[in-house]
Design an enzyme around this catalytic site. Structure first.
Site, PDB file in Angstrom:
ATOM      1  N   ASP A 215     -12.294 -12.637  -3.265  1.00 24.12           N
ATOM      2  CA  ASP A 215     -11.914 -11.863  -4.691  1.00 24.12           C
ATOM      3  C   ASP A 215     -12.305 -12.644  -5.638  1.00 24.12           C
ATOM      4  OD1 ASP A 215     -10.721 -10.772  -6.902  1.00 24.12           O
ATOM      5  OD2 ASP A 215      -9.019 -10.155  -6.014  1.00 24.12           O
ATOM      6  N   GLN A 218     -11.355 -13.257 -10.938  1.00 24.98           N
ATOM      7  CA  GLN A 218     -10.816 -14.199 -12.006  1.00 24.98           C
ATOM      8  C   GLN A 218     -11.687 -15.186 -12.145  1.00 24.98           C
ATOM      9  OE1 GLN A 218      -8.879 -13.521 -14.310  1.00 24.98           O
ATOM     10  NE2 GLN A 218      -7.673 -11.746 -13.678  1.00 24.98           N
ATOM     11  N   LYS A 241     -14.205  -7.969 -16.783  1.00 25.25           N
ATOM     12  CA  LYS A 241     -13.439  -9.366 -17.149  1.00 25.25           C
ATOM     13  C   LYS A 241     -14.597 -10.518 -17.283  1.00 25.25           C
ATOM     14  CE  LYS A 241      -9.945  -8.348 -13.734  1.00 25.25           C
ATOM     15  NZ  LYS A 241      -8.632  -7.929 -14.481  1.00 25.25           N
ATOM     16  N   CYS A 379       0.447  -7.323 -11.361  1.00 24.21           N
ATOM     17  CA  CYS A 379      -0.008  -6.829 -10.041  1.00 24.21           C
ATOM     18  C   CYS A 379      -0.008  -7.966  -8.802  1.00 24.21           C
ATOM     19  CB  CYS A 379      -1.558  -6.126 -10.249  1.00 24.21           C
ATOM     20  SG  CYS A 379      -1.320  -4.731 -11.324  1.00 24.21           S
TER      21      CYS A 379
HETATM   22  N1  7TS Z   1      -8.165  -9.237  -8.139  1.00 22.52           N
HETATM   23  C1  7TS Z   1      -7.643 -10.070  -9.102  1.00 22.52           C
HETATM   24  C2  7TS Z   1      -7.607 -11.453  -8.971  1.00 22.52           C
HETATM   25  C3  7TS Z   1      -7.484  -9.623 -10.245  1.00 22.52           C
HETATM   26  O1  7TS Z   1      -6.928 -10.427 -11.295  1.00 22.52           O
HETATM   27  C4  7TS Z   1      -7.785  -8.256 -10.549  1.00 22.52           C
HETATM   28  C5  7TS Z   1      -7.289  -7.582 -12.137  1.00 22.52           C
HETATM   29  C6  7TS Z   1      -8.033  -7.384  -9.885  1.00 22.52           C
HETATM   30  C7  7TS Z   1      -8.394  -7.841  -8.347  1.00 22.52           C
HETATM   31  C8  7TS Z   1      -8.536  -6.023  -9.896  1.00 22.52           C
HETATM   32  O2  7TS Z   1      -9.527  -5.959 -10.841  1.00 22.52           O
HETATM   33  P1  7TS Z   1     -10.093  -4.478 -11.341  1.00 22.52           P
HETATM   34  O3  7TS Z   1     -11.147  -4.712 -12.379  1.00 22.52           O
HETATM   35  O4  7TS Z   1     -10.554  -3.724 -10.308  1.00 22.52           O
HETATM   36  O5  7TS Z   1      -8.955  -3.943 -11.710  1.00 22.52           O
HETATM   37  N2  7TS Z   1      -6.141  -8.262 -12.733  1.00 22.52           N
HETATM   38  C9  7TS Z   1      -5.645  -7.960 -13.733  1.00 22.52           C
HETATM   39  C10 7TS Z   1      -4.630  -8.808 -14.241  1.00 22.52           C
HETATM   40  O6  7TS Z   1      -4.572  -9.794 -14.163  1.00 22.52           O
HETATM   41  N3  7TS Z   1      -4.208  -7.931 -15.537  1.00 22.52           N
HETATM   42  O7  7TS Z   1      -4.797  -6.840 -15.430  1.00 22.52           O
HETATM   43  C11 7TS Z   1      -5.727  -6.799 -14.325  1.00 22.52           C
END
Ligand code: 7TS
Length: 421
Positions: A215, A218, A241, A379
């Site tokens: 994953d 980040q 992001k 989350c």
């Molecule tokens: N994995 C990690 C490590 C994340 O930080 C996030 C989103 C996701 C998966 C999911 O990503 P998405 O783009 O599919 O939503 N993290 C965050 C956060 O830290 N605050 O809001 C979203």
């Protein structure tokens, strides 16, 4: 014929001088004031802002090149197909994948993980098998596997973490066994900032023939990524992001694995031939891209990648690391502040609690000062449970943040403490 979007002013690429003022000028929203104060945006782990180049790319696509992709013989359809496939090639280069067909466009990290769980997972994981994740996963890397376990009778195993927020690597080695069918692990934790030793994790899993999903939600925006060197089997990240649009993200998968996986959704674009008796699926990556994709958003993600590569991901990582060190140093001197997540190897995320003040109150008061941070469980509820807190305050940095903004945050925290004293 190949088509390109208009040339735009480029960010400065000087490895010895990270010109943050020049970079800030590329982000229109940073000129906003919030409650009459200059915006200090420190919620970059949730989502990042967009440089003008990305905003303009979206507008240019719709104004000049837009049509559906992969379908038409007419000029606009060819143009948008060229731009869309050009963006795929940019993604390939950005993470150093071997082939563009290993790049699947999805909505984001969450969809990428669900795709792997429901295709690779349902085809290869059954009753009695184990899926190994860690105690610091985002819910997006927990729930899809729980759903798969409920469907198949597999079980979820979890590598514990310690008080610094680092993985217990001995436990990891112990938990790998003959029943383990997949390891899925976060590269950089959104709640703690921990950067995990994924090279070691991948190596140990591969010695047992177990594939690894990373994953990268980040990590991809904040450090160089080389999926070839890592040798990971799947890698996921989100455009929003990474200074790109929301609604677009990437699943990288090794060709041999993707080829053997059944499709995720059925529909247009993912087929070669359909009769009422039988459907023949399209080649990679289209087999996994049913329906009209997020065309302009994918193209603008390519523009975001151009923007980042011009600056250089190593320079980005170094700048953010300097900010984190400075912020951590200042935070240590604030009485009653406890940093949650003190791993050796950390990305630019500072999670903390304040004595006697709820994180939401910290967030609300900081907002009055124009400072955007996140307060909550991020989350990652199991991480909060482990540290015995309901929530943390999280400041997360990006390439456009400055030491002055760190000062504004720390001064803001002092004011919060005085209000609650
Ligand atoms: N994995 C990690 C490590 C994340 O930080 C996030 C989103 C996701 C998966 C999911 O990503 P998405 O783009 O599919 O939503 N993290 C965050 C956060 O830290 N605050 O809001 C979203």
């Amino acid at each position: 014929m190949s088509i390109a979007l208009a040339q735009r002013p480029r960010p400065v690429a000087d490895p010895h001088h990270f010109d943050v003022a020049r970079i800030r000028a590329d982000f229109p929203i940073l000129a906003e004031t919030i409650h009459g104060k200059p915006l200090v945006y420190l919620d970059n782990a949730a989502t990042t802002h967009k440089p003008r180049a990305v905003i303009d790319a979206i507008s240019e696509v719709y104004q000049r090149h837009y049509s559906n992709v992969h379908r038409g013989v007419h000029t606009l359809s060819q143009r948008s197909t060229d731009l869309f496939e050009g963006a795929r090639e940019k993604v390939r280069g950005f993470i150093n994948a071997a082939k563009a067909r290993e790049i699947v466009f999805v909505r984001g990290t969450t969809e990428a993980i669900n795709l792997v769980a429901q295709t690779y997972g349902r085809a290869n994981i059954g009753a009695g098998d184990e899926i190994l994740i860690t105690a610091m996963e985002h819910h997006s890397n927990i729930v899809p596997w729980q759903m798969l376990c409920a469907q198949t009778g597999a079980t979820l195993q979890v590598v514990p973490i310690d008080r610094r927020g680092e993985l217990d690597m001995e436990a990891f080695e112990r938990l790998l066994n003959d029943r383990t069918r997949l390891v899925s692990v976060v590269h950089m934790s959104n709640a703690l900032g921990t950067v995990n030793p994924i090279e070691t994790i991948i190596d140990r899993a591969h010695r047992r023939g177990i594939p690894v999903m990373v994953d990268g939600a980040q990590s991809a925006p904040h450090m160089p990524i080389d999926v070839h060197a890592l040798d990971c089997d799947f890698f996921a990240f989100s455009g929003h992001k990474l200074y790109g649009p929301s609604g677009i993200g990437v699943l990288y998968g090794k060709e041999a694995l993707l080829k053997a996986m059944p499709p995720y959704q059925g529909g247009g674009d993912m087929i070669r031939q359909v009769t009422f008796d039988k459907t023949e699926y399209n080649e990679l990556p289209y087999k996994f891209e049913a329906g009209t994709p997020a065309i302009a958003d994918a193209i603008a993600l390519g523009t975001a990648i151009d923007y980042l590569q011009e600056i250089g991901m190593t320079a980005v990582a170094e700048h953010e690391h300097r900010l984190l060190s400075y912020a951590t140093e200042r935070a240590m001197h604030i009485p009653g502040l406890t940093v949650i997540g003190t791993a050796h190897d950390k990305g630019a995320i500072l999670s903390f609690t304040l004595e006697r003040v709820h994180p939401h109150d910290v967030g609300t008061l900081l907002d009055q000062l124009g400072i955007a941070i996140r307060a909550g469980h991020h989350c990652a509820m199991p991480v909060m449970d482990f540290f015995g807190v309901p929530a943390t305050v999280r400041a997360s940095f990006a390439l456009y943040n400055t030491a002055q903004e760190v000062d504004a945050l720390m001064d803001g925290i002092q004011q919060v403490i005085e209000v609650f004293a």
